[in-house]
Design an enzyme around this catalytic site. Structure first.
Site, short mmCIF file in Angstrom:
data_model
loop_
_atom_site.label_atom_id
_atom_site.label_comp_id
_atom_site.label_asym_id
_atom_site.label_seq_id
_atom_site.Cartn_x
_atom_site.Cartn_y
_atom_site.Cartn_z
N ARG A 194 4.78 11.28 -2.20
CA ARG A 194 4.59 10.78 -0.86
C ARG A 194 5.92 11.07 -0.04
NH1 ARG A 194 4.68 4.57 1.38
NH2 ARG A 194 4.11 5.17 3.26
N PRO B 250 0.72 -1.19 -0.04
CA PRO B 250 -0.01 -0.10 -0.05
C PRO B 250 0.69 1.37 -0.01
CG PRO B 250 -0.17 -0.98 2.09
CD PRO B 250 0.63 -1.85 1.17
N ASN B 251 0.36 2.22 -0.52
CA ASN B 251 0.94 3.73 -0.85
C ASN B 251 2.07 3.72 -1.68
OD1 ASN B 251 -1.29 4.66 0.73
ND2 ASN B 251 -0.27 3.79 2.52
N TYR C 133 11.13 9.28 1.17
CA TYR C 133 11.18 8.33 0.27
C TYR C 133 11.99 8.89 -1.12
CZ TYR C 133 8.12 5.83 3.30
OH TYR C 133 7.42 5.10 4.47
N HIS D 278 12.54 -2.81 1.91
CA HIS D 278 12.09 -1.49 2.53
C HIS D 278 12.91 -0.52 1.96
CE1 HIS D 278 8.74 -3.03 4.95
NE2 HIS D 278 9.79 -3.99 5.43
N ARG E 238 13.29 4.36 12.28
CA ARG E 238 12.18 5.21 12.43
C ARG E 238 11.25 4.87 13.57
NH1 ARG E 238 9.41 4.86 6.53
NH2 ARG E 238 8.33 6.61 7.36
N ASN F 279 8.01 -5.74 -1.01
CA ASN F 279 7.98 -4.53 -0.31
C ASN F 279 6.63 -4.65 0.42
OD1 ASN F 279 7.78 -2.06 1.17
ND2 ASN F 279 8.67 -0.89 -0.43
N ALA G 100 3.33 -0.77 4.82
CA ALA G 100 2.91 -0.71 6.15
C ALA G 100 2.33 -2.28 6.75
CB ALA G 100 1.68 0.42 6.24
N GLU H 240 12.51 -9.59 1.45
CA GLU H 240 11.66 -8.48 1.63
C GLU H 240 12.59 -7.28 1.33
OE1 GLU H 240 10.60 -8.46 5.77
OE2 GLU H 240 9.24 -6.64 5.50
#
Ligand code: DQA
Length: 147
Positions: free
Chosen positions: A21, A13-14, A26, A103, A110, A77, A80, A101
């Site tokens: 964004r 998502p996103n 990012y 990110h 974070r 990825n 969230a 995976e």
């Protein structure tokens, strides 16, 4: 490398709004830029690639199920959903092919809620904090594992 070296690259998502964004976090890279990087890395590695994005958790689960039979490896990825989804953990755990995976950001630097990663606890490997290059590294790692 066999004919069946097809890999699945999933984005959660996103990630469809990358570039617009939170650029401080990012940068300005778009999902289209990432797709180009992935396609280049896959071409170099001799992989065929299926590159997808969704904002829906269940769709990610169903796509992961496709890797039971149809793919030699997965890059994901989960965005969230990495931090919330036991369903994604279980789907990754059910696979016998390697799952890497990615990110873009270093989630460990974070907010504390990003320090829980349900996908990482089932994944083969994790690249976090290398930006879009993490996707290229993930493809290279699959090439090492599958080569
Ligand atoms: C992300 C990190 C996640 O914590 C966040 O929710 C995202 C993007 C990354 O690529 O850095 O959506 O997966």
């Amino acid at each position: 490398m066999t004919d069946s070296a097809r890999i699945l690259v999933l984005n959660g998502p996103n990630l469809d709004i990358l570039g617009r964004r939170d650029p401080a976090q990012y940068g300005t890279v778009t999902l289209g830029d990432i797709e180009d990087i992935v396609r280049g890395a896959c071409e170099d590695a001799g992989f065929a690639v299926d590159f997808r994005q969704t904002n829906r958790e269940g769709e990610l689960v169903e796509w992961l199920h496709e890797a039971l039979d149809d793919f030699a490896g997965v890059v994901i990825n989960p965005a969230a959903y990495a931090h919330t989804s036991v369903a994604l953990h279980d789907a990754v755990e059910a696979l016998t092919v390697p799952v890497v995976e990615v990110h873009l950001s270093n989630t460990w630097k974070r907010e504390p809620f990003r320090h829980v990663d349900h996908v990482a606890t089932a994944a083969t490997a994790v690249f976090a904090g290398a930006g879009a290059d993490g996707y290229r590294l993930a493809v290279l790692h699959l090439a090492t594992l599958l080569g």
